[in-house]
Design a protein around this motif. Structure first.
Motif, short mmCIF file in Angstrom:
data_model
loop_
_atom_site.label_atom_id
_atom_site.label_comp_id
_atom_site.label_asym_id
_atom_site.label_seq_id
_atom_site.Cartn_x
_atom_site.Cartn_y
_atom_site.Cartn_z
N SER A 248 40.78 42.12 31.80
CA SER A 248 40.21 40.99 30.68
C SER A 248 40.16 39.64 30.80
O SER A 248 39.54 38.77 30.64
N LEU A 249 41.58 39.37 31.09
CA LEU A 249 42.07 37.97 31.45
C LEU A 249 41.07 37.29 32.65
O LEU A 249 40.66 36.30 32.72
N ALA A 250 41.10 38.07 33.68
CA ALA A 250 40.05 37.78 34.91
C ALA A 250 38.65 37.35 34.44
O ALA A 250 38.02 36.63 34.93
N ARG A 251 38.09 38.28 33.73
CA ARG A 251 36.74 38.22 33.08
C ARG A 251 36.68 36.91 32.25
O ARG A 251 35.72 36.25 32.48
N GLY A 252 37.66 36.65 31.44
CA GLY A 252 37.77 35.70 30.65
C GLY A 252 37.78 34.07 31.18
O GLY A 252 37.12 33.16 30.94
N ALA A 253 38.55 34.34 32.47
CA ALA A 253 38.94 33.07 33.08
C ALA A 253 37.58 33.01 34.11
O ALA A 253 37.68 31.94 34.91
N GLY A 254 36.73 33.64 34.46
CA GLY A 254 35.80 33.33 35.34
C GLY A 254 36.18 33.70 36.85
O GLY A 254 35.46 33.19 37.66
N MET A 255 37.32 34.55 36.81
CA MET A 255 37.88 34.91 38.38
C MET A 255 37.01 36.19 38.70
O MET A 255 36.56 37.19 38.09
N THR A 256 37.06 36.49 40.04
CA THR A 256 36.90 37.61 40.61
C THR A 256 38.04 38.48 40.96
O THR A 256 39.08 37.87 41.39
N LEU A 257 38.28 39.64 40.49
CA LEU A 257 39.40 40.40 40.52
C LEU A 257 38.77 41.98 41.30
O LEU A 257 38.06 42.45 40.77
N LEU A 258 39.61 41.99 42.44
CA LEU A 258 39.36 43.20 43.07
C LEU A 258 40.61 44.08 43.43
O LEU A 258 41.82 43.45 43.36
N GLY A 259 40.41 45.52 43.14
CA GLY A 259 41.58 46.26 42.97
C GLY A 259 41.22 47.59 43.96
O GLY A 259 40.15 47.62 44.32
N PHE A 260 42.35 48.15 44.28
CA PHE A 260 42.17 49.25 45.15
C PHE A 260 41.29 49.08 46.66
O PHE A 260 40.40 49.38 47.02
N VAL A 261 41.98 47.79 47.22
CA VAL A 261 41.04 47.32 48.45
C VAL A 261 41.94 48.01 49.69
O VAL A 261 42.81 47.63 50.11
N ARG A 262 41.20 49.06 49.79
CA ARG A 262 41.82 49.95 50.73
C ARG A 262 40.52 50.40 51.83
O ARG A 262 39.78 51.34 51.34
N PRO A 263 40.51 49.60 52.85
CA PRO A 263 39.16 50.05 53.45
C PRO A 263 38.93 51.55 53.88
O PRO A 263 39.97 52.04 54.16
N PRO A 264 37.67 51.70 53.86
CA PRO A 264 36.29 51.09 53.79
C PRO A 264 36.01 50.97 52.41
O PRO A 264 34.62 50.36 52.30
N ARG A 265 36.88 50.90 51.23
CA ARG A 265 36.26 50.73 49.87
C ARG A 265 37.17 49.77 49.21
O ARG A 265 38.11 49.27 49.53
N ALA A 266 36.59 49.29 48.06
CA ALA A 266 37.16 48.16 47.06
C ALA A 266 36.66 48.42 45.78
O ALA A 266 35.35 48.63 45.85
N ASN A 267 37.30 48.23 44.67
CA ASN A 267 36.43 48.20 43.40
C ASN A 267 36.52 46.71 42.96
O ASN A 267 37.84 45.98 42.98
N VAL A 268 35.57 46.25 42.54
CA VAL A 268 35.48 44.91 42.02
C VAL A 268 35.16 44.87 40.62
O VAL A 268 34.43 45.60 39.91
N TYR A 269 36.22 44.45 39.60
CA TYR A 269 36.19 44.44 38.35
C TYR A 269 35.99 43.41 37.53
O TYR A 269 35.69 43.60 36.30
N ALA A 270 35.92 42.03 38.11
CA ALA A 270 35.18 40.99 37.68
C ALA A 270 34.75 40.00 38.73
O ALA A 270 35.27 40.24 39.62
N GLY A 271 33.87 39.33 38.43
CA GLY A 271 33.11 38.04 39.09
C GLY A 271 32.58 38.75 40.59
O GLY A 271 32.87 38.06 41.49
N GLU A 272 31.83 39.87 40.39
CA GLU A 272 31.16 40.27 41.58
C GLU A 272 30.51 39.34 42.46
O GLU A 272 29.94 39.46 43.51
N HIS A 273 29.78 38.16 41.83
CA HIS A 273 29.00 37.28 42.41
C HIS A 273 29.60 36.77 43.59
O HIS A 273 28.94 36.12 44.39
N ARG A 274 31.23 36.58 43.54
CA ARG A 274 31.55 35.98 44.64
C ARG A 274 31.94 36.70 45.92
O ARG A 274 32.44 36.31 46.86
N VAL A 275 31.32 37.97 45.72
CA VAL A 275 31.45 39.04 46.97
C VAL A 275 30.26 39.04 47.84
O VAL A 275 29.35 39.68 47.08
N ASP A 276 30.23 38.81 48.88
CA ASP A 276 29.02 38.87 49.94
C ASP A 276 28.86 40.20 50.47
O ASP A 276 29.63 40.32 51.34
#
Length: 292
Positions: A248-276
């Motif tokens: 909630s805070l990441a979305r409100g702040a306009g941040m990009t938040l990724l979790g479970f970053v364990r290659p080869p996968r990751a979850n993007v919970y907020a701000g996916e526009h910064r992930v190329d």
């Protein structure tokens, strides 16, 4: 001299055979650090000794009590003697610049902390958003390639020298958008590790961190997103899960938040526009049902 690890005698059990053997083990150090501002106690936190000045600066910045290292005119350890007769460095005395917020606003703000808790003065998403710098927008906003994101957990792990000996510390690392390591800090408290990184950036005159990526070794809790938002970090990467309030805070702040970053996968919970995201990387679209 700060000591981050110590040797201890332990008995190792083999639970499959019922045998035991003595051996030495290396433990991460956890000691209290008392912060005093102009002779008055501000807080006591449990931490791993080392980079205490950065820890203090990062903590004070996250709480909105200073915006520049210039708000602090002096910092020094007051040495004491521990039970074993060795000197300790568990009191940090801070001199505030007259007229600064640190010199005035701290009086009515108690900050009880431990190595597990970083939320002290900030108790709501709205409180953090009112004090955090605005998120970057437009063509100058940072973008991070998927292959860079995939390499960040291993790069952080490789830089954790004390964890290598003890297995008992959290870490935070600041990287460029191209994956170059700028700073890494370790601590028994995950929020302390972030404070140390932010404190380093404050001393280096790098705040706000508009173009960098913060990587944390564990989960992304509210207090870590809080500290990242206050430092202007656009992208926060966690090896483990985020909490609902962190998202909630990441979305409100306009941040990009990724979790479970364990290659080869990751979850993007907020701000996916910064992930190329390039085809075939294994980093998919962010979940849409995490929060509504």
């Amino acid at each position: 001299m700060a000591i981050s690890s110590v040797r201890a005698r332990t008995t190792r059990l083999d639970l499959s055979t019922g045998t035991a053997s003595e051996r030495a083990d290396t433990l991460a150090v956890e000691e209290p650090l008392q912060l005093e501002v102009d002779g008055e106690q501000l807080t006591v936190t449990m931490r791993t000794p080392g980079h205490d000045v950065e820890l203090a600066l990062g903590f004070l910045h996250a709480e909105g009590l200073l915006t520049s290292a210039d708000d602090v005119v002096a910092m020094r350890h007051c040495t004491d003697v521990g039970p074993d007769g060795a000197p300790t460095y568990n009191l940090l005395q801070i001199g505030a610049r007259p007229g600064s917020r640190l010199a005035g606003d701290r009086v009515a703000r108690p900050f009880p902390t431990t190595s597990a808790c970083g939320v002290c003065g900030s108790v709501s998403v709205e409180d953090v958003l009112s004090r955090a710098p605005a998120a970057p927008t437009g063509t100058d906003d940072v973008r991070v390639r998927a292959e860079v994101l995939a390499a960040l957990p291993d790069a952080l792990r490789a830089a954790q020298s004390t964890f290598e000996r003890t297995g008992g510390l959290h870490a935070a690392g600041l990287f460029t958008a191209d994956g170059d390591l700028l700073c890494v800090r370790e601590d028994v408290g995950r929020h302390n590790a972030v404070d140390k990184v932010v404190g380093w950036a404050l001393r280096e005159g790098r705040l706000p961190l508009r173009a960098d990526v913060l990587v944390v070794s564990g989960r992304a809790s509210f207090e870590l997103v809080q500290k990242a938002a206050m430092a202007g970090v656009p992208v926060l990467v966690a090896v483990s899960a985020p909490s609902s309030l962190a998202v909630s805070l990441a979305r409100g702040a306009g941040m990009t938040l990724l979790g479970f970053v364990r290659p080869p996968r990751a979850n993007v919970y907020a701000g996916e526009h910064r992930v190329d995201v390039a085809a075939g990387t294994g980093v998919g679209r962010p979940p849409t049902s995490v929060l509504t």
